[in-house]
Design an enzyme around this catalytic site. Structure first.
Site, short mmCIF file in Angstrom:
data_model
loop_
_atom_site.label_atom_id
_atom_site.label_comp_id
_atom_site.label_asym_id
_atom_site.label_seq_id
_atom_site.Cartn_x
_atom_site.Cartn_y
_atom_site.Cartn_z
N THR A 77 0.84 -1.20 0.00
CA THR A 77 0.00 0.00 0.00
C THR A 77 0.88 1.25 0.00
O THR A 77 0.66 2.18 -0.79
CB THR A 77 -0.94 0.00 1.23
N ASN A 156 -5.10 -10.47 -7.06
CA ASN A 156 -5.32 -11.01 -5.72
C ASN A 156 -6.67 -11.69 -5.55
O ASN A 156 -6.86 -12.46 -4.62
CB ASN A 156 -5.14 -9.92 -4.66
N GLN A 184 1.14 -10.55 -5.26
CA GLN A 184 0.65 -11.94 -5.28
C GLN A 184 1.46 -12.84 -6.20
O GLN A 184 1.18 -14.04 -6.29
CB GLN A 184 -0.83 -11.99 -5.69
N SER A 204 4.74 -7.29 -0.50
CA SER A 204 4.56 -7.24 0.96
C SER A 204 5.01 -8.57 1.54
O SER A 204 4.61 -9.63 1.05
CB SER A 204 3.08 -7.05 1.31
N ALA A 205 5.77 -8.52 2.64
CA ALA A 205 6.30 -9.75 3.23
C ALA A 205 5.20 -10.69 3.72
O ALA A 205 5.32 -11.91 3.62
CB ALA A 205 7.24 -9.40 4.39
N HIS A 206 4.10 -10.13 4.26
CA HIS A 206 3.10 -10.99 4.90
C HIS A 206 2.31 -11.85 3.93
O HIS A 206 1.54 -12.73 4.35
CB HIS A 206 2.16 -10.17 5.78
N THR A 242 13.37 5.59 11.45
CA THR A 242 14.33 4.62 11.98
C THR A 242 14.11 3.24 11.37
O THR A 242 12.97 2.79 11.24
CB THR A 242 14.19 4.55 13.52
N CYS A 327 -19.78 -5.54 2.00
CA CYS A 327 -21.18 -5.39 2.33
C CYS A 327 -21.40 -4.00 2.92
O CYS A 327 -20.99 -3.74 4.03
CB CYS A 327 -21.55 -6.42 3.38
C1 PLP Z 1 -2.21 -7.42 -0.20
C2 PLP Z 1 -2.05 -6.66 -1.46
C3 PLP Z 1 -1.72 -5.30 -1.47
C4 PLP Z 1 -1.60 -4.49 -0.19
O1 PLP Z 1 -0.57 -4.96 0.62
P1 PLP Z 1 -0.45 -4.40 2.12
O2 PLP Z 1 0.55 -5.28 2.74
O3 PLP Z 1 -1.81 -4.53 2.73
O4 PLP Z 1 -0.04 -2.98 2.03
C5 PLP Z 1 -1.55 -4.68 -2.68
N1 PLP Z 1 -1.68 -5.34 -3.83
C6 PLP Z 1 -2.00 -6.65 -3.87
C7 PLP Z 1 -2.12 -7.34 -5.18
C8 PLP Z 1 -2.19 -7.35 -2.69
O5 PLP Z 1 -2.51 -8.63 -2.74
#
Ligand code: PLP
Length: 375
Positions: A77, A156, A184, A204-206, A242, A327
């Site tokens: 983001t 996504n 993705q 994004s790492a997560h 930082t 929703c």
């Molecule tokens: C999850 C996602 C984002 C956003 O990532 P964040 O870690 O929430 O900032 C952006 N683009 C795609 C395609 C995603 O799957």
């Protein structure tokens, strides 16, 4: 917090993944033992700075880039906001027109909407029913004022992968920069930013077994962006603040694992994908949404006629899946991605997204389809 999630079968990895144990363990010492500020001149600062630079190399390796082109951010983001606002502001003389597509993530679409209020012109390309843009449409949309092409790698909600190389070639032909949201696709597809002609890329790492709140932005040599955050000179004056050492270490480790296990994971996801398709083919009036081949294999969106997906998702206490529709005041607004592919609001609410990581299994897919048949 009421917690029945321990027994969950988690099929919602496109929204976020559980942190990989190896990644988690690697991060821990940087919270309490090596907590130093990487910008400090003392030995402790130097120590964590070198760990951070090592993580930067691991990120760069994953996309065949060099580490000087990697900027750490809080995730996609932020990277998207940074590129769209920062490139247009810094390069206003180049042009004030962006080309993107209707199925991008909200981080792109909402930023574009904001930029429109500031006088930036945006072209939103349509997609075909398979979710792919038409490269001819892209080429036709380019004008002398076009500054940036913003097209995601893998969607996504559907897993559909655009023709990234083809987009890169068009961008190069017209000397327009190409920014690709690869959130993705990272860890699912082999990505070489040079051979694909990508000028900027975010992740994004997560989404790959790393921690939340960290990601990287690749910016090719010679491209300048006006920073979002002003302050210290961290990240080569690209992002003040930082250094968040534990998260950066986790990101680096997650990228290293993603590189090393790419081929193995691709084979595994394809096995799960084939199993889903086999099950889908056995149920009447049920189909996969989007392209069957141009895709990542860990994200599938399936349409099940007669299903109320929003009720299914909320009521399910044994499976975590997604319906991708928001929703608002009890009116179900279909997903913008599925609508762009030609589905009606009603049809959107018959769609479920399932998305895997490496801990999922064939048995879970079997169980899931048993549940669907009873829904
Ligand atoms: C999850 C996602 C984002 C956003 O990532 P964040 O870690 O929430 O900032 C952006 N683009 C795609 C395609 C995603 O799957």
């Amino acid at each position: 917090m009421s917690d029945n999630t321990k027994q969950w079968k988690y099929l919602d990895n496109a929204s976020t993944t559980r942190i990989n144990v190896e990644v988690f363990n690697e991060m821990i010492p940087y919270f309490n033992e090596y907590y130093f500020n990487a910008s400090s001149n003392h030995k402790g600062g130097g120590l964590v700075k070198s760990v951070i630079e090592n993580a930067r190399c691991l990120c760069a390796n994953l996309i065949n880039a060099t580490s000087e082109n990697i900027i750490f951010t809080s995730g996609s983001t932020e990277s998207i906001n940074y590129v769209l606002k920062g490139y247009l502001e810094e390069n206003f003389a180049v042009g004030n027109h962006i080309i993107t597509c209707k199925t991008e993530h909200k981080a792109v679409l909402e930023t574009c909407e904001y930029l429109e209020t500031k006088g930036i012109e945006i072209s939103y390309l349509d997609v075909k029913s398979d979710g792919l843009i038409d490269l001819f449409d892209l080429e036709s949309a380019i004008k002398p004022e076009t500054a940036l092409i913003v097209i995601m790698f893998a969607n996504n909600e559907t897993g559909v992968v655009q023709d990234i190389k083809g987009i890169g070639e068009i961008a190069q032909k017209y000397n327009v920069k190409f920014f690709c949201d690869a959130t993705q696709a990272i860890g699912k597809v082999h990505i070489d930013v040079n051979s694909l002609g990508i000028d900027m890329l975010c992740m994004s790492a997560h989404k790959i077994g790393g921690p939340k709140g960290i990601g990287f932005l690749y910016v090719k040599n010679g491209i300048k962006l006006t920073p979002l955050l002003h302050g210290g000179s961290q990240e080569n004056n690209n992002r003040a603040g930082t250094y968040n050492t534990p998260l950066i270490v986790g990101l680096g480790k997650a990228c290293e694992i993603a590189s090393n296990s790419l081929l193995e994971n691709q084979i595994f996801y394809k096995t799960l994908f084939d199993k889903v398709i086999e099950s889908v083919n056995k149920i009447d009036n049920t189909r996969l949404i989007g392209a069957t081949e141009n895709r990542v294999y860990n994200i599938l969106n399936i349409k099940i006629e007669g299903l109320d997906a929003s009720i299914f998702v909320e009521a399910s206490d044994d499976f975590a899946v997604s319906n991708g529709s928001a929703c608002t005041s009890r009116i179900i607004e279909g997903s913008h991605v599925l609508k762009a592919m030609g589905l009606s609001d009603k049809e959107c609410n018959e769609c479920l997204r399932i998305s895997f990581d490496t801990s999922n299994s064939i048995v879970e897919i079997d169980d899931f389809f048993k549940k669907i048949l009873n829904a």
